[in-house]
Scaffold this active site. Structure first.
Site, PDB file in Angstrom:
ATOM      1  N   CYS B  77       0.822  -1.224   0.000  1.00  0.00           N
ATOM      2  CA  CYS B  77       0.000   0.000   0.000  1.00  0.00           C
ATOM      3  C   CYS B  77       0.849   1.264   0.000  1.00  0.00           C
ATOM      4  O   CYS B  77       0.340   2.352  -0.249  1.00  0.00           O
ATOM      5  CB  CYS B  77      -0.946   0.002   1.185  1.00  0.00           C
ATOM      6  SG  CYS B  77      -2.040  -1.418   1.189  1.00  0.00           S
ATOM      7  N   HIS B 317      -9.179   3.578  -1.785  1.00  0.00           N
ATOM      8  CA  HIS B 317      -7.816   3.066  -1.583  1.00  0.00           C
ATOM      9  C   HIS B 317      -7.343   2.268  -2.797  1.00  0.00           C
ATOM     10  O   HIS B 317      -7.262   1.047  -2.757  1.00  0.00           O
ATOM     11  CB  HIS B 317      -7.771   2.220  -0.312  1.00  0.00           C
ATOM     12  CG  HIS B 317      -6.408   1.723   0.059  1.00  0.00           C
ATOM     13  ND1 HIS B 317      -5.238   2.350  -0.323  1.00  0.00           N
ATOM     14  CD2 HIS B 317      -6.023   0.638   0.788  1.00  0.00           C
ATOM     15  CE1 HIS B 317      -4.202   1.671   0.153  1.00  0.00           C
ATOM     16  NE2 HIS B 317      -4.645   0.630   0.812  1.00  0.00           N
TER      17      HIS B 317
END
Ligand SMILES: [Zn+2]
Lengths: 122, 376
Positions: B77, B317
């Protein structure tokens, strides 16, 4: 290419009513882990094979209620700090509720998919 | 060599199944290039997790940004933030004068539901998902620090409220505590509305050396670290030590203390993530982070607004794009561009991104960037 690469999960051994889990211990710093690594991840010294007894304490637990990788929910999961060292991710048998932080637990074998399986000791 | 952000650009974030990844990337890059003004890009650093090989080259081909060094990076991420980190250091060390950092991701073409755990990883093979990993941190906090369900849910309520005027956010409808708590349970105690969605999108930034443009935003520090072992010796929940050691270095390089930060974008992939991260960043003592959203400290209008864009939970996201989407929000805040969600007189901003997924370590990567606007 294969869909099922070599199994990376900790190796649970069961024989005659006794369950244990295989790993390694560092002769220099005492670090314990469930990997079959060659060198100690903490200090770099040479490791020896070790076998850890099945009891420990729940660090934290949850119930995973979504399907991932075809694994059918609900799955009861917990990190267990084994009395002799390593922290282990295990599936937990019994009622569908998150295992309580600090509860005692014991490895009982593996799930039919081959995951380490534990029970909370009442 | 001091480093400045010349320009930023993003797509809207959400499910864009019919928009090719390269088109998303082009939109973000063009916006960043226009924002930065004329000048040759000398190198590009491109972050993605699930993009195809050669993602950077594929994204930049139709823009003619070729023949320069293009470096593709992956750090879970924190991939976009890692691209930014590498871009930052390429300017800082004098290697280049103007570079592009780009993050991109097209998750709807890869997953129908949650991201599949990695089967070559011990915990991934046992079926541990990222929401379940974070859920165990939340369970630990409830048992050890008295964290409540309502404190967890307050993070979503705040971030949804923030996103309500962000036209590029995936979820712009405010929700109540009751709605958050009554949404389906994903991994106890985290409910669906406490988890970030599956998103597509891209975000970009142009960085360079000092040029005395009043809209340029100074990068005071940018630090990347990977986690140490996380095991039976670890006293803190997953990722907390990594964020705090990265933050300590970022504050030292920038010469600031946490009190001086006016606005933050942090990694709230799950509600507990924002709580643990803010403690690690020094905004609350260990175990006290649950009070921040509940008391309004981290809301717009509070003393330390966190995730004014809506955060990962509401903005969305798209893994590799996230770090640069966070950066774009903070750059906008430090320029005073964010209209209804503007933090008044914001001078110092912070971006924190956390990547995870490898079992046994305290996070794949954490990147923390401290920025200051022209008022500084
Ligand atoms: Zn050792």
């Amino acid at each position: 290419m294969t869909d099922h690469p070599a199994d990376p999960r900790p190796r649970v051994t069961a024989s005659n009513h006794s369950v244990a889990i295989a790993g390694t211990r560092c002769g220099s710093c005492g670090y314990c882990c469930l990997d079959d690594s060659v060198l100690c991840m903490a200090c770099g010294s040479t490791l020896s094979p070790a076998c850890f007894s099945p009891e420990g304490t729940i660090w934290a637990g949850t119930v995973q209620r979504i399907e991932v990788n075809g694994r059918i929910p609900p799955m009861i999961l917990a990190y267990i700090d084994l009395d002799e060292g390593p922290r282990l991710l295990a599936h937990v048998t019994g009622k569908v509720t998150a295992p309580q932080v600090g509860a005692r637990a014991r490895l009982v074998g593996t799930t039919k998919e081959g995951d380490p399986l534990a029970e909370v000791i009442c | 060599m001091n480093v400045y952000v010349y320009g930023v650009g993003t797509t809207s974030f959400g499910k864009h199944p019919d928009v090719p990844l390269a088109k998303l990337a082009e939109d973000a890059v063009l916006e960043a290039l226009l924002d930065a003004g004329p000048g040759a890009i000398e190198a590009a650093y491109v972050g993605t997790v699930f993009g195809p090989f050669g993602s950077g080259q594929r994204a930049l081909r139709r823009l003619g940004l070729l023949g320069i060094p293009i470096v593709n990076v992956e750090n879970a991420c924190a991939s976009g933030s890692t691209a930014f980190h590498e871009a930052f250091w390429s300017i800082r060390t004098g290697r280049f004068k103007r570079v592009l950092a780009l993050g991109l991701e097209h998750l709807t073409s890869r997953f129908d539901g949650p991201i599949a755990p990695e089967a070559t990883d011990a915990e991934g093979r046992s079926g541990l998902s990222l929401p379940a990993l974070y859920a165990m941190s939340a369970a630990r906090y409830m048992a050890c620090h008295g964290l409540t369900d309502r404190q967890l849910a307050a993070v979503t309520v705040k971030n949804r409220q923030h996103a309500s005027t962000n036209e590029r956010a995936q979820f712009r409808t405010p929700v109540t505590l009751e709605q958050v708590l009554s949404s389906p349970m994903i991994a106890d105690p985290l409910t669906l509305l406490q988890c970030c969605p599956l998103s597509d999108g891209a975000a970009a930034a142009v960085l360079g050396a000092r040029r005395d443009n009043p809209r340029d935003v100074a990068v005071l520090s940018c630090v990347l670290r990977s986690g140490h072992l996380w095991d039976y010796r670890s006293k803190h929940v997953w990722g907390q030590d990594l964020v705090s050691t990265t933050a300590a270095q970022a504050y030292k390089h920038a010469g600031i203390t946490p009190d001086e930060i006016d606005v933050l974008e942090v990694h709230d992939a799950f509600t507990i993530g924002e709580i643990v991260t803010l403690e690690a960043l020094g905004l609350a003592a260990l175990g006290e982070g649950g009070r921040l959203a509940e008391s309004g400290v981290t809301a717009l209008g509070g003393t330390h607004p966190v995730n004014p864009s809506g955060g990962l939970i509401s903005r969305g996201h798209p893994l590799g794009a996230t770090g640069l989407a966070q950066l774009a929000e903070i750059v906008g805040q430090l320029r005073g561009d964010q209209s209804t969600r503007q933090v008044q007189n914001a001078r110092i901003g912070l971006v924190e991104t956390m990547g995870g997924g490898v079992s046994g370590i305290d996070g794949n990567a954490c990147v923390i960037t401290v920025l200051s606007g022209a008022a500084q």
